[in-house]
Design a protein around this motif. Sequence first.
Motif: not given
Length: 1605
Positions: A851-864
């Motif tokens: 499965r593909r995950h985007n590093a930017d998406d994970l950063v956004a979730t961590a920052l939220a």
Amino acid sequence: MFFLESLSYSLKWLFPHRPYIPSSRVIFGKVMADCGVDLYALPKEVRDQLAELDLELSEGDITQKGFEKKRAKLLASYLPNADVTLPDLQLSGGHSGEPTTSPEASGNSTSSASKHHRTHRSGGARDERYRSDIHTEAVQAALAKHKEEKMALPMPTKRRSALVQSPGDACTPPDTSSASEDEGSLRRKAAFSVALAQGLQSPDYWINHSIQSSSTSSSASSTLSHGEPKSQPQPQPAASVLADVLAHMHIENSVSPDVTSSATAQDGGSRMDLPPAVRGMSRGQSRSSMLDTADGVPVNSRVSTKIQQLLNTLKRPKRPPLSEFFLDDSEEIVEVPQLDPNTPKPEGRQIIPVKGEPLGVVSNWPPALQAALARWGATQAKSPALTVLDITGKPLYTLTYGKLWSRSLKLAYTLLNKLGTKTEPVLQPGDRVALVYPNSDPSMFWVAFYGCLLAEVIPVPIEVPLSKQDAGSQQIGFLLGSCCVSLALTSEVCLKGLPKTQNGEIIQFKGWPRMKWVVTDTKYLTKPSKDWQPHIPTANTDTAYIEYKASKEGTVMGVAVSKISMLTHCQALTQACNYCEGETLVNVLDCKKDMGLWHGVLTSVMNRIHTVTVPYSVMKACPMSWVQRVHIHKARVALVKCRDLHWAMMAHKDQRDTNLSSIRMLIVADGANPWSVSSCDAFLNVFQSHGLKPEVICPCATSPEALTVAIRRPGARGAPLPARAILSMGGLSHGVIRVNTEDKNSALTVQDVGHIMPGALMCIVKPDGSPQLCKTDEIGEIVISSRAGGTMYYGLPGVTKNTFEVIPVNQSGAPLGEVPFTRTGLLGFVGPGSLVFVVGKIEGLLMVSRRRHNADDLVATALAVEPVKTVYRGRIAVFSVTVFYDERIVIVAEQRPDASEEDSFQWMSRVLQAIDSIHQVGLYCLALVPANTLPKTPLGGIHICETKQNFLEGNLHPCNILMCPHTCVTNMPKPRQKQPDVGPASMLVGNLVAGKRIAQATGRELGMLEDQDLIRKHQFLSDALQSRAQTDPDHILYVLLNAKGVAVCTATSAQLHKRAEKITATLIERGGLNTGDNVVLLYPPGIDLIAAFYGCLYAGVIPVTVRPPHPQNLAATLPTVRMIIDVSKAACILTTQPLMRILRSREAAASVNVKTWPTIIDTDDLPRKRPPQIYKPPTAEMLAYLDFSVSTTGMLTGVKMSHAAVSTLCRSIKLQCELYSSRQIAICLDPYCGLGFVLWCLSSVYSGHQSILIPPLELESSLPLWLSTLSQYKIRDTFCSYSVMELCTKGLGTQTELLKARGVNLSCVRSCVVIAEERPRLTLTQSFSKLFKDVGLSSRAVSTAFGSRVNLAICMQGTAGPDPSTVYVDMKSLRHDRVRLVERGAPQSLPLMESGTILAGVRVIIVNPETRGPLGDSHLGEIWVNSLHSASGYYTIYGEESLQADHFNTKLSFGDPNTLWARTGYLGFIKRTELLDASGDRHDALFVVGSLDETLELRGLRYHPIDIETSVSRAHRSIAESAVFTWTNLLVVVAELSGSEQEALDLVPLVTNVVLEEHHLIVGVVVIVDPGVIPINSRGEKQRMHLRDSFLADQLDPIYVAYNM
């Protein structure tokens, strides 16, 4: 939406697999509570049965239906009503129209929300650029499920000193302006929007044409961020849901709320209902069983509690269904996850290539870019080209087109004519030249760039190297090398700032070629002669410039852009952006590359635009500077990134009078990043009142290879704004486009980046494998065919082909045509109206379990997860590392200096939960490092590749770390299930059928003695000594050496006999002993010990040799002495005067009761008395001595040695080693038990050879003592221990030249035998042989012996036998108790050395320890031995006959039922070799693998601690030693740290990685301790059980304990 299909799905929704849910108990606590049953009120056996059921279900051993049936049956009598279905769980569907909370609740939440916002505003701590109400809300909703359940997960234990930061760390706050221009991902504000109903798969249904905002009411967000539960939404009929959705689709121009205001909630229409917060267990409940271990034994240590917490929190990993059989081949190790049939698949038609508008032909476009500069330089000399700002943001100077032209001309002339000589110029046209200018000096860069173009040399702009070890400077060196650059242009100021050597030369940067530096300041340039004119040809395919680009792996490559591409690109940008002559452009981007270069340096000159450059340094000092420049210059175009939008918003309060109405195009360079949407919206909200028009915001997509891919054109005034796509993240992870309808928490709102560039052709192809065209609803890589793109990676033809020469193919594999396309590295799709949407980049793609995950998406979730107190928002790196055949996600962030340990840990835990909930992926590792320690890119962002490299090499130095391998490693092989019904007979028959021989081997014959005198003499050692004293009284039997190598004591046969007699007389006189009493001998290694031993034999008492206590460490060593004295029921202690004083000292009294010692006799000054008679035992079966030893598992065992066994053993050794009176041997061993005692005290008296005794303790003060003795006395045979060998290897390995100079020569040594009760340490023996080869040691000399408690000597390398052989076995097979030989160097191979030749008179067989049947030679089994010199039994207080019979007199269950065998407790195997033994038969070699008691049974497989420890010790240079053990199915690794304490946490991921990679095991606990903490016994063996006990009793004082989740 209802989840009522099955219990497991419901549980999954309630608690998505995450490491923080305390085991099955909590889940059932929740479920049972929902069913009206209090789990803790149930009887213990029912709870255990429920837990067992849960385990069966999770392991797939029971069906869902069977599970529910059994559970219902168990709970029937405890339920208020017998129905055991789960309560309805509901999720709000679609987009409910009205909020379902009551008016009161709504009012309350609103007021609390506004208060919440006010506090953030006043503090100014809230960093709005990362903020997206909806994503924050989504994350808070995901976390709300865990909110009430306080963390039951164990915090790591950290020694205080490990927390102290260096003063530098403490006082340097990191660059809070944070990340670089090219790190848009780090300042995303999530834009998770309200979901639409699932529509048809036509692209128009993916897009919400009218909802412009991604906002929701602020009250919803704050309510959930405080964890207050919302009332459950009522189920709506499908029709009403649809009506609601349709109603919402027609909200016109719903503008985003002003997120900086403290207003209360907006109208309920835009309210978003999130799933209800699910209540977890209270802290008290989850800890109720904390202090029971898994075996039900209460423990009260902190460590035990933590491990129990860990066990409770370890939720079973998301394991795919297991296939039927475990396959043993390397490619079959991994459990391949079965594809889920519900995985979304693309269903659209094949995509058709998209054409850009035609590139118009304009009559006055120049034939080349240099021609445009020449034209403006001549006709518009006074026209401003570039305005440069000072550090305060005020204009410093303006470069006109006339000045730009004349300076560029001077530079071109200087480069071609003034470097080198006329005959040998330094530069030729086409040569590559590095441009090294800081971002703050754009005018010098412009002149250098155009000077190079005019000189027809190729500029390669790079960053200024700041230090020798600059992050990424080595990769820049690779770029310069591949482009053959040897000359660098720079400014005088920049040159002065470069790091220099002591004699003032510029240092050689790591990885760089040799460089010549040229300063290009005007004063150093030469005016061209009148007749010189630059050659300006029409643009062709020659390379114009090279732009650098870093790949995902960190390699920096140069993208070559041809002259025609450069010109065409400028024309395409001019057409797309509608540039006009004389306009003003404000550029905030780096002018050396990407958009900053293309718009701000190239296209601007082509169109005579006035560029105002705002460097990064100015933005840091004055964030509003670019907005002020737009206002002052009435700029028409601004070129920015999301970061600049954010900075302007933060600072705008001070500037009321700015006006942005002049802007017709605000180009957002990183608008392709999905998280840019909220930055754009928020900026518009703030600055719309300052004249900013909504339609001027133009996001674009770029790529180093294809240059500009797409850009949004400014819309007409008042026209509807472009569409937004609201996509399901779950769909995106499978590479398909789906409207998000189910889980609002995991939606991604994406804005378009406009249409593709004029004159270009675009396709979407699959990102991996062949470039196959995607379907319309599939995410793929954007590929572009255009004259305006890069042409190649300079100097790298192989990589170029895969990127710049791609021919897309259709589904049947047929090529689309002959036109080559270029891969852009952007992932996206084409929406309605041919709009381009980008959802991520290939370099930020993490492929986890397909499965593909985007590093930017994970950063956004961590920052939220609201990290205000814990980490710096702009300093987060996300990357993946490959461990155990899959990618694993790692997040590294910089921690604020004032963050407490608990805050950090809570934040890390919440990030794990949020990412698991929203992205359905487990994090492998989350690390926090001190502020300012992550490697930076030149513009302040995080250097991801360097960070990853530091992580993998153990150079990251985190201050907090959380590893979660249990949840994210889902491809573990199937646990082995042993077949219980295979009996010993079946196995034997199976082996015979398979052609395997039974694994047994025999030593040579002992032979019979004929002479009765000899028999008598050799039956009793006391007789042998008396006989030698009479026949050869002056023959020296023993020589004792001191640390200087001087013989301090010798003993001839007569002297030893007389000393023994004195001791006998004293024992009879003072001891009051009876025949057969036990006497403890407490002596340092020496001849006194030997004399006392024979004195006891003469007196008819039983000697027990005991190691004396260590005077400096009585507390640890004296209790063992006391225990042996008590267990052996000793009637008397023989010792020396100093030791007697110690036994009675006050220090000893602190450890043991000194008043209850038996009689103590010191033997130092005894009178010359002869005993009345010397005792003669009636039979040889009588007891000779007791041998006490502490095993590696911490068990004290004493074995009984009879006179017959002793004489047979001495005879076997004499035969094997050819020991005669004329021989000399050197012994450097501890003489207290096992074979060491036999060689030290017994062998010389029996065989008559001379023994040179070297106490191992003396080596500590004189390392070369043993080796110089061997050389001095020309010793042929020597015996030592592994600890002696290790001491010499580590201490003398580097001093072989010194030893040679001292005359040490070991060529005389024929055999050097290591005495041990363990697997041969092959690495150590090989190192020893190699190191001392220089002083003559033969490579064949070193070998090992093997003995055990039941038989002190089973193998010993003799003089006549073949050399010991080494084999390589497959470790995977070994774990299954099978032996498969492989070639040297094979993966997963383990080298094993034969343990020496089997002694004369010894028979060995390999037996299955469970069935007790003999095994074939392809199996690993327990070594059983039959020999006349086996011990007679254990010496125990209570005489445990059953254990006695089991270990000493046991029989095979099948095969040969009559022979009595002794069980050694060691696992091994026998292999028939090609070598021949003394009798001419093929030699059978015995290989010892490890102690049966020490093996670790994990996942049904058998592991040997030494193998795991070898891997761990290799993981990092600072691991000095390691030990492993298990506790309640958790693998615990203890590593000794030899480096500084800041490296302690670096070891945690490396240890976890290596054990997972090489042994397919997940480490449960990693303990980092100081050197010397792992206890080692006198034989150099690790005492793992002592270590385990110390760990559980919390006595290790560890530096750090990490509990891997």
